[in-house]
Design a protein around this motif. Structure first.
Motif, PDB file in Angstrom:
ATOM      1  N   LYS A  26     -11.652  -2.264  -2.276  1.00 18.60           N
ATOM      2  CA  LYS A  26     -11.130  -2.505  -0.915  1.00 18.60           C
ATOM      3  C   LYS A  26     -10.299  -3.679  -1.008  1.00 18.60           C
ATOM      4  O   LYS A  26     -10.712  -4.757  -0.998  1.00 18.60           O
ATOM      5  CB  LYS A  26     -12.277  -2.376   0.007  1.00 18.60           C
ATOM      6  CG  LYS A  26     -11.686  -1.937   1.669  1.00 18.60           C
ATOM      7  CD  LYS A  26     -12.858  -1.738   2.412  1.00 18.60           C
ATOM      8  CE  LYS A  26     -12.603  -1.428   3.867  1.00 18.60           C
ATOM      9  NZ  LYS A  26     -11.663  -0.465   4.204  1.00 18.60           N
ATOM     10  N   ASP A  27      -9.055  -3.441  -0.188  1.00 22.36           N
ATOM     11  CA  ASP A  27      -8.061  -4.720   0.024  1.00 22.36           C
ATOM     12  C   ASP A  27      -7.652  -5.564  -1.223  1.00 22.36           C
ATOM     13  O   ASP A  27      -7.030  -6.394  -1.231  1.00 22.36           O
ATOM     14  CB  ASP A  27      -8.611  -5.749   1.058  1.00 22.36           C
ATOM     15  CG  ASP A  27      -9.146  -5.118   2.321  1.00 22.36           C
ATOM     16  OD1 ASP A  27      -8.577  -4.143   2.814  1.00 22.36           O
ATOM     17  OD2 ASP A  27     -10.058  -5.387   2.959  1.00 22.36           O
TER      18      ASP A  27
ATOM     19  N   TYR B 134      -5.676  11.713 -11.669  1.00 24.52           N
ATOM     20  CA  TYR B 134      -5.258  10.225 -10.670  1.00 24.52           C
ATOM     21  C   TYR B 134      -4.879  10.802  -9.336  1.00 24.52           C
ATOM     22  O   TYR B 134      -3.560  11.585  -9.395  1.00 24.52           O
ATOM     23  CB  TYR B 134      -4.343   9.541 -11.399  1.00 24.52           C
ATOM     24  CG  TYR B 134      -4.149   8.366 -10.469  1.00 24.52           C
ATOM     25  CD1 TYR B 134      -4.633   7.060 -10.822  1.00 24.52           C
ATOM     26  CD2 TYR B 134      -3.156   8.144  -9.661  1.00 24.52           C
ATOM     27  CE1 TYR B 134      -4.511   5.885  -9.917  1.00 24.52           C
ATOM     28  CE2 TYR B 134      -2.912   7.207  -8.719  1.00 24.52           C
ATOM     29  CZ  TYR B 134      -3.603   5.892  -8.948  1.00 24.52           C
ATOM     30  OH  TYR B 134      -3.412   4.862  -8.292  1.00 24.52           O
ATOM     31  N   ILE B 135      -5.307  10.545  -8.375  1.00 26.08           N
ATOM     32  CA  ILE B 135      -5.084  11.111  -6.908  1.00 26.08           C
ATOM     33  C   ILE B 135      -3.880  10.009  -6.273  1.00 26.08           C
ATOM     34  O   ILE B 135      -4.531   8.736  -6.181  1.00 26.08           O
ATOM     35  CB  ILE B 135      -6.224  11.400  -6.080  1.00 26.08           C
ATOM     36  CG1 ILE B 135      -7.049  12.427  -6.880  1.00 26.08           C
ATOM     37  CG2 ILE B 135      -5.810  11.918  -4.805  1.00 26.08           C
ATOM     38  CD1 ILE B 135      -8.334  12.863  -6.117  1.00 26.08           C
ATOM     39  N   CYS B 136      -3.018  10.470  -5.773  1.00 24.69           N
ATOM     40  CA  CYS B 136      -2.073   9.710  -5.143  1.00 24.69           C
ATOM     41  C   CYS B 136      -2.236   9.899  -3.768  1.00 24.69           C
ATOM     42  O   CYS B 136      -2.703  10.642  -3.078  1.00 24.69           O
ATOM     43  CB  CYS B 136      -0.736  10.118  -5.349  1.00 24.69           C
ATOM     44  SG  CYS B 136      -0.148   9.870  -7.114  1.00 24.69           S
ATOM     45  N   GLY B 137      -1.966   8.665  -3.001  1.00 18.16           N
ATOM     46  CA  GLY B 137      -1.907   8.491  -1.596  1.00 18.16           C
ATOM     47  C   GLY B 137      -0.639   9.175  -1.076  1.00 18.16           C
ATOM     48  O   GLY B 137       0.271   9.441  -1.803  1.00 18.16           O
TER      49      GLY B 137
ATOM     50  N   ALA C 294       0.413   1.721 -18.386  1.00 23.62           N
ATOM     51  CA  ALA C 294      -0.434   1.759 -17.297  1.00 23.62           C
ATOM     52  C   ALA C 294      -1.902   2.301 -17.712  1.00 23.62           C
ATOM     53  O   ALA C 294      -1.918   2.991 -18.513  1.00 23.62           O
ATOM     54  CB  ALA C 294       0.035   2.575 -16.377  1.00 23.62           C
ATOM     55  N   GLN C 295      -2.663   1.668 -16.788  1.00 25.45           N
ATOM     56  CA  GLN C 295      -4.107   2.187 -17.346  1.00 25.45           C
ATOM     57  C   GLN C 295      -4.751   2.691 -15.795  1.00 25.45           C
ATOM     58  O   GLN C 295      -4.205   2.142 -14.926  1.00 25.45           O
ATOM     59  CB  GLN C 295      -4.996   0.898 -17.679  1.00 25.45           C
ATOM     60  CG  GLN C 295      -4.626   0.170 -18.911  1.00 25.45           C
ATOM     61  CD  GLN C 295      -4.824   1.267 -20.148  1.00 25.45           C
ATOM     62  OE1 GLN C 295      -6.022   1.569 -20.395  1.00 25.45           O
ATOM     63  NE2 GLN C 295      -3.780   1.608 -20.937  1.00 25.45           N
ATOM     64  N   PHE C 296      -5.741   3.510 -15.992  1.00 23.64           N
ATOM     65  CA  PHE C 296      -5.994   4.226 -14.436  1.00 23.64           C
ATOM     66  C   PHE C 296      -7.492   4.095 -14.466  1.00 23.64           C
ATOM     67  O   PHE C 296      -8.367   4.412 -15.462  1.00 23.64           O
ATOM     68  CB  PHE C 296      -5.309   5.571 -14.648  1.00 23.64           C
ATOM     69  CG  PHE C 296      -4.102   5.783 -14.612  1.00 23.64           C
ATOM     70  CD1 PHE C 296      -3.121   5.704 -13.660  1.00 23.64           C
ATOM     71  CD2 PHE C 296      -3.496   5.755 -15.910  1.00 23.64           C
ATOM     72  CE1 PHE C 296      -1.791   5.978 -13.736  1.00 23.64           C
ATOM     73  CE2 PHE C 296      -1.879   5.985 -16.220  1.00 23.64           C
ATOM     74  CZ  PHE C 296      -1.194   5.840 -15.012  1.00 23.64           C
ATOM     75  N   VAL C 297      -7.924   4.202 -13.148  1.00 22.10           N
ATOM     76  CA  VAL C 297      -9.224   4.542 -12.771  1.00 22.10           C
ATOM     77  C   VAL C 297      -9.157   5.818 -12.136  1.00 22.10           C
ATOM     78  O   VAL C 297      -8.465   6.098 -11.125  1.00 22.10           O
ATOM     79  CB  VAL C 297      -9.705   3.327 -11.844  1.00 22.10           C
ATOM     80  CG1 VAL C 297     -11.164   3.888 -11.416  1.00 22.10           C
ATOM     81  CG2 VAL C 297      -9.933   1.988 -12.527  1.00 22.10           C
TER      82      VAL C 297
ATOM     83  N   ASN D 254      -8.754   7.965  -3.881  1.00 24.74           N
ATOM     84  CA  ASN D 254     -10.186   8.519  -3.332  1.00 24.74           C
ATOM     85  C   ASN D 254     -10.923   7.269  -3.672  1.00 24.74           C
ATOM     86  O   ASN D 254     -12.068   7.235  -3.111  1.00 24.74           O
ATOM     87  CB  ASN D 254     -10.739   9.630  -4.115  1.00 24.74           C
ATOM     88  CG  ASN D 254     -10.814   9.634  -5.509  1.00 24.74           C
ATOM     89  OD1 ASN D 254     -10.078   9.243  -6.203  1.00 24.74           O
ATOM     90  ND2 ASN D 254     -11.825   9.970  -5.892  1.00 24.74           N
ATOM     91  N   LEU D 255     -10.592   6.212  -4.329  1.00 25.21           N
ATOM     92  CA  LEU D 255     -11.434   5.141  -4.726  1.00 25.21           C
ATOM     93  C   LEU D 255     -11.061   3.840  -4.040  1.00 25.21           C
ATOM     94  O   LEU D 255     -11.933   2.797  -3.994  1.00 25.21           O
ATOM     95  CB  LEU D 255     -11.642   4.986  -6.194  1.00 25.21           C
ATOM     96  CG  LEU D 255     -11.920   6.049  -7.005  1.00 25.21           C
ATOM     97  CD1 LEU D 255     -12.041   5.772  -8.502  1.00 25.21           C
ATOM     98  CD2 LEU D 255     -13.376   6.586  -6.599  1.00 25.21           C
TER      99      LEU D 255
END
Length: 924
Positions: free
Chosen positions: A634-635, A691-694, A667-670, A626-627
């Motif tokens: 972005k990119d 942690y939301i996955c695409g 692994a670290q997450f935002v 979502n971020l």
RNA sequence: GCGGCAUUGGCGGAAUUGGUAGACGCGCUAGACUUAGGAUCUAGUUCUGCAAGGAGUGAAGGUUCGAGUCCUUUAUGCCGCACCA
């Protein structure tokens, strides 16, 4: 009591097996019904969750039919000859039989767990001698038959011989070899030099349907054209019947259309063109006989027989060069590169109508295999001829009024003819007819129907296939004696071709029959699958493919469910094979599959994590989906496939991810709320930190980590949930992604249903309860009859909600039957509970022996009927009436209420329409 | 190019004969219970609007009292066939 699906499913699967619950007899007073799945090729990867979709659907239908009192044949088997096992054998030295059997065992185990009602006694495996004996037997019959074009059916070749002996004095003067050569032109299975699709990497030839865009379907290797001596099946002889038969079977329109395209009937005319300075004319095929006046040149296929005859001395070198160039061009190059090529032969043909001399060219845009391999070119009205004419500066004569051919050809078959002698002023359609008449009357040509369908090439230079029951004497093939079948596949110590390039069977010791060498090729994949549906009817029969009695009982497959990928392969070949056996009188139906449904594919639903690759990236930081469009990310993120089995509802299981592969260990997450692991030293709970996955829909494959194994689903939710959920995903025929997000809802429903079967009593049901039940009976019956399996599940859910805490046997017992096709295990358990009410006998009876409940309309009628009333399509209100009210009474009230309507609408009503039910028009 | 099929909320999809569009599930929101919950239960959830109301089934027309459904045109997507004369 909790819903212990593991115990229930295991228990009932064992019970069914013990009781032989799904054994099917060939003698029964019940009406027969044959439900068939396309049998699988047992691959090493096992079944994924997409494979059983069609099997579940057919299982539901089978169980339903059984409950309706039919004797249902519902078998399963394995298409077990094929390339992958052989490729694996070549790589590892492992005998393909061993891998095949291992894979089959795995498949059987996986299928068993899903709870299908197969009669495993009827299992067939195409690689077993007792099965392929009959594949070989059918081949011998084809070898010993010819196609009688006037009868439009296969006949014994002995008739042809008898006829020649009686009528053709030259026949007896021929040597045996010459006789055999002549017969070879007529046999349905025949040996011929044909241009074949040769795949060097696979080391074998392939059928047309096994090649797509110049690459092999299996493996994607380049395929080139080669002339080889191959076994062929005269499928093309059956083209008219294969086409006509489509009108009498219940298949989807799109599938029939695919087959019609593949058969490719086109009506036209064959015409003879004289060659200047030669006696013999040559023949072309055209669908546009009306355009003869616009023929400005002729074109031959490079492989055409005519080429030799028309090339003049001075052009010989040039033509040779072109032919060589064509020969080395692969099919793939030809398709990719469509620039105009060709060469002038030096000869001229005479236009039979205008008597103009027109040049004869050679070009590879004309195909040798279609029509006569020669065309008359009408550049004004055919785009390919047009391109050729422009390139070689040939004249272009427009033949249709108003057609502008200065920039492109006018291909449409409409308009008024010009520049066309006696056709001038006619509509194109009439002109075609008039010209056909003209050429028939003048003897220039004749009306001809052409088919695109080619004969099937039946030899494969491979090991893992059916050996041909053919031996060679004096270079000519002979069929082995039927009593010596099967010719079993010999052992070899090397699965590759021999040193001198012969097929792998060349490695076999003593590969002879009565001292003569046996055929070294084996049969293609479709050989074993072309008649397997017949063998299921009578699979233990050692005397015949299928006994007359068994065949006349089952007749044909009533419902066939399988993928659309077989439209131009298996589904053509098996129809051909079946028609041939029908001609022989071996079977009693001309078409094998009465109704056919294509189940959609289940695609994978891949999940992604997003690795940060921007400034200061450590390669170890992953941004929540979502971020990723935020300016700071972005990119600057790279999507990486993540195993879908550690993602639930698109939320990543953090611990599982860190343990999945060493590279993700730290692994670290935002997280979705923008916080990081640093912000949360105590590592928040999953509820707070997500942690939301695409995600994306892709083909289900190992490399995308999106393969879902049915075994895992069954372990977690049970087979009944799997079965219900696969149906619940959407319409059977549509492709859809496997998305586990909804499976909990289905599982919850089963648990709720199960809870109803606690403390069952014998109380009288209320009107409302009976209403719910009969609504359900009606809906589920309709759904199954119409293969709308996905819509039954909501109906069950609604019923369970409506019934709330109803524990009455009179309601619950029928529901157990209704759900039995979908969820057979829990249905048995529910049924058993219903049997044991009030200390009744604990004698176990199967729900599968029950009778499908009948919907009684009287319970569906409501005491009142609601009539929504529309006025001028604007105002609506509901009129509630007793259900006994007559139409007149309804009208009366509607009229009496006119004042209300007027008040609401503010003007005079023109009409009042009452729904539902019949329309009541009241014009005021 | 020819042919077939599809297009409905945030998502999968219902609507069977032209008759109250959005069933059912997921997701989401609020609440209850709970030490806790990826458990369970209750209510809400097409859009817009405070509301009454209005709009709404890819787009544009048409038939009809009434259209997601029938007709015409068109757009997009998927599938099949394709130098097939």
């Amino acid at each position: 009591m909790d819903y212990n699906f593991q115990e229930i499913e295991q228990h009932w699967q064992t019970e069914w097996e013990k009781a032989g619950a799904y054994k099917v007899s060939n003698t029964s007073s019940k009406k027969p019904f044959y439900v068939l799945d396309m049998f699988p090729y047992p691959s090493g990867a096992g079944l994924h969750v997409g494979h059983p979709l069609g099997y579940i659907a057919s299982d539901i239908y089978s169980r339903y039919k059984r409950l309706q009192g039919f004797n249902v044949l519902h078998p399963m088997g394995f298409d077990s000859y094929g390339l992958p096992a052989e490729q694996y054998a070549i790589q590892t030295g492992q005998h393909p039989e061993k891998t095949t059997f291992t894979n089959i065992a795995r498949y059987v185990e996986q299928l068993r767990k899903i709870g299908f009602c197969y009669d495993w006694d009827r299992e067939v495996r195409t690689c077993m001698p007792d099965y392929y004996k009959w594949t070989q037997w059918a081949f011998i019959q084809m070898f010993n038959s010819y196609f009688d074009t006037s009868l439009q059916k296969a006949q014994p070749i002995s008739r042809l011989i008898a006829k020649w002996e009686a009528e053709d004095p030259t026949w007896t003067t021929l040597t045996e070899k010459q006789q055999q050569e002549r017969l070879m032109n007529y046999r349905i299975a025949y040996l011929a030099d044909t241009k074949v699709n040769w795949c060097p990497q696979l080391g074998t030839v392939l059928a047309n349907d096994e090649v797509s865009e110049g690459l092999s379907v299996r493996g994607g290797f380049p395929v080139e054209q080669r002339v080889m001596r191959q076994w062929c099946l005269r499928v093309s002889a059956y083209a008219p019947r294969l086409l006509e038969g489509l009108n009498h079977i219940d298949w989807t329109e799109s599938l029939k259309e695919t087959q019609r395209n593949w058969i490719g009937r086109s009506e036209g005319a064959e015409m003879r063109f004289n060659i200047k300075g030669q006696e013999e004319p040559f023949t072309i095929f055209t669908t546009r006989a009306d355009t003869v006046f616009g023929v400005t040149f002729m074109v031959l296929a490079p492989e055409s027989e005519y080429v030799k005859r028309v090339v003049t001395e001075d052009k010989k070198a040039e033509v040779e060069e072109y032919l060589t160039w064509c020969k080395h061009r692969t099919e793939r190059e030809r398709i990719a590169d469509r620039k105009v090529t060709g060469v002038f032969t030096g000869s001229y043909a005479i236009n039979p109508l205008t008597h103009a001399e027109i040049p004869i060219y050679i070009s590879d845009y004309v195909l040798a295999g279609y029509g006569t391999g020669a065309i008359m070119a009408v550049p004004a009205h055919d785009s390919r001829d047009y391109a050729f004419a422009k390139h070689f500066n040939l004249p272009i004569i427009p033949l249709i009024e108003g057609a502008d051919v200065s920039e492109q050809s006018f291909d449409a078959k409409e308009g008024i003819m010009i520049n066309s002698g006696f056709l001038n002023g006619m509509e194109v359609k009439d002109a075609i007819r008039a010209m056909k008449e003209h050429i028939t009357n003048t003897g220039i040509g004749r009306v001809k129907v052409n088919y695109r369908l080619r004969d099937a090439i039946f030899s494969r230079q491979r090991y893992w296939g059916e050996p041909f029951p053919i031996y060679y004497k004096d270079g000519m093939p002979y069929a082995v004696d039927e009593k010596d079948l099967p010719i079993t596949l010999p052992e070899v110590d090397n699965f590759r071709p021999t040193e001198d390039g012969r097929p792998p069977l060349g490695n076999a010791k003593d590969w002879t029959y009565k001292g003569y060498p046996l055929e070294l090729c084996t049969m293609p994949g479709f050989a074993g699958s072309s008649a397997y549906f017949l063998r299921y009817m009578d699979n233990h029969n050692t005397q015949a493919l299928v006994s007359k009695q068994a065949n006349e009982y089952w007749r044909q497959v009533n419902l066939y469910i399988g993928g659309t990928e077989h439209a131009t392969g298996h589904l053509i070949y098996s129809r051909f094979w079946n028609k041939f056996l029908f001609d022989l009188g071996v079977i009693c139906e001309d078409e094998p599959f009465q109704k056919l449904i294509n189940q959609g594919m289940i695609q994978g639903r891949s999940n992604f994590v997003y690795r940060y690759i921007g400034e200061g990236a450590t390669g170890n930081l992953y941004i929540s989906y979502n971020l990723i469009d935020n300016p700071e990310y972005k990119d600057k993120v790279q999507p990486i496939h993540v195993n879908v089995n550690i993602v639930k509802n698109d939320i990543l299981d953090i611990d599982a991810f860190r343990n999945w592969m060493p590279e993700y260990k730290n692994a670290q997450f935002v997280y979705s709320d923008g916080t990081t692991d640093q912000d949360n030293p105590y590592l928040g709970t999953p509820a707070e930190k997500q942690y939301i996955c695409g995600w994306a829909v892709e083909k289900m494959s190992k490399s995308m980590f999106n393969v879902v194994n049915p075994d895992d689903v069954i372990a977690q939710y049970g087979a009944d949930t799997l079965r219900l959920y696969e149906m619940f995903l959407g319409p059977l025929e549509m492709s859809k992604p496997w998305d586990t997000n909804g499976i909990d809802g289905v599982h919850r429903f089963i648990k709720k249903l199960w809870n109803l079967y606690e403390d069952i009593n014998n109380d009288e049901p209320t009107a409302n309860e009976l209403h719910s039940l009969h609504k359900l009976i009606k809906k589920v019956t309709w759904d199954i009859e119409n293969f709308s399996f996905n819509t039954s599940i909501p109906a069950f859910m609604i019923a369970v909600n409506e019934l709330g805490k109803c524990h009455k046997r009179a309601i619950l017992a029928p529901i157990a039957i209704l759900i039995a096709p979908y969820a057979p295990h829990i249905a048995e358990a529910m049924w058993e509970k219903c049997q044991m009410v009030d200390g009744a006998s604990s004698k176990r009876t199967f729900v599968i022996d029950a009778e499908w409940p009948v919907c009684e309309e009287k319970y569906l009628e409501e005491s009142t009927i609601k009539y929504p009333i529309q006025f001028c399509g604007k105002v609506r209100f509901t009129l509630e009436m007793s259900k006994d009210a007559s139409k007149e009474e309804v009208e009366k009230i509607v009229l009496a209420d006119e004042q209300t309507i007027k008040q609401l609408a503010g003007n005079t009503p023109k009409r009042v329409i009452v729904v539902p039910g019949k329309i009541v028009n009241i014009v005021v």
